[in-house]
Scaffold this active site. Structure first.
Site, PDB file in Angstrom:
ATOM      1  CB  VAL A 132       1.471  -5.177  -7.903  1.00  0.00           C
ATOM      2  CG1 VAL A 132       2.031  -6.254  -6.998  1.00  0.00           C
ATOM      3  CG2 VAL A 132       0.259  -5.706  -8.675  1.00  0.00           C
ATOM      4  N   PRO A 133       2.059  -2.933  -5.074  1.00  0.00           N
ATOM      5  CG  PRO A 133       1.185  -2.639  -2.931  1.00  0.00           C
ATOM      6  CD  PRO A 133       0.893  -3.273  -4.262  1.00  0.00           C
ATOM      7  CB  CYS A 134       7.209  -4.015  -5.579  1.00  0.00           C
ATOM      8  SG  CYS A 134       7.346  -2.902  -6.980  1.00  0.00           S
ATOM      9  CG  HIS A 135       5.787   1.651  -3.624  1.00  0.00           C
ATOM     10  ND1 HIS A 135       4.846   1.166  -4.525  1.00  0.00           N
ATOM     11  CD2 HIS A 135       5.096   2.355  -2.689  1.00  0.00           C
ATOM     12  CE1 HIS A 135       3.642   1.579  -4.143  1.00  0.00           C
ATOM     13  NE2 HIS A 135       3.774   2.298  -3.033  1.00  0.00           N
ATOM     14  NE  ARG A 136       1.579   0.661  -0.453  1.00  0.00           N
ATOM     15  CZ  ARG A 136       0.358   0.440  -0.887  1.00  0.00           C
ATOM     16  NH1 ARG A 136      -0.221  -0.738  -0.709  1.00  0.00           N
ATOM     17  NH2 ARG A 136      -0.316   1.397  -1.511  1.00  0.00           N
TER      18      ARG A 136
END
Length: 165
Positions: A132-136
């Protein structure tokens, strides 16, 4: 965050450090870098490196870090979050690989234009790093701000995806 029944956990050694993977009967419920803010106390969780969801998560994460995969096809269990957090985490899943969005844009997209700080808090509590790409999610103007796994990891993930040079 709500407590959920973790059925199995294992560790995965990624190029960015050790990751704790956890699964429930519903799917992958956690992927936390060692030392990550808001990581769980996994004492008492049953270790099962052969659990099918955890095996598949490790396979897909290895391919992702090798640059052979840009998305994930795993059953996810986001029930540890509040309904608001779950809505934010689901919105994160729509950010394309190689792309970024700001906390303010995410807030507007969720119909909560004045809730960028609340959105940021929910992003920071995302229990399934990378998948779940919270880094984006970046600050306004593209500034790299906040990442529970550390800004070095956020930078590395965005470089791996081609969002940073």
């Amino acid at each position: 965050m709500r407590s959920i029944p973790i059925r199995a956990c294992t560790h995965f050694d990624s190029p960015l450090g050790r990751v704790l993977l956890a699964a429930t009967d519903r799917g992958l419920a956690g992927a936390w870098f060692e030392g990550q803010k808001h990581g769980p106390d996994a004492s008492g969780w049953p270790e099962d490196p052969a659990h099918p969801v955890l095996v598949e998560a490790a396979v897909q994460l290895r391919a992702y870090f090798a640059g052979e995969r840009d998305g994930f096809d795993l059953p996810l269990d986001l029930q540890a979050g509040t309904p608001f957090q779950q809505s934010v985490w689901n919105a994160l899943r729509a950010i394309p690989t190689g792309g970024t969005t700001s906390y303010a844009q995410l807030a507007r997209g969720l119909g909560r234009a004045n809730a960028a700080r609340a959105i940021g808090a929910a992003v920071g509590r995302n229990p399934i790093s990378v998948v779940v790409p919270c880094h984006r999610v970046v600050g306004t103007g593209g500034a790299l701000t906040g990442y529970a796994g550390g800004l070095e990891r956020k930078t590395a993930l965005l470089r791996l995806e081609g969002a940073l040079m």
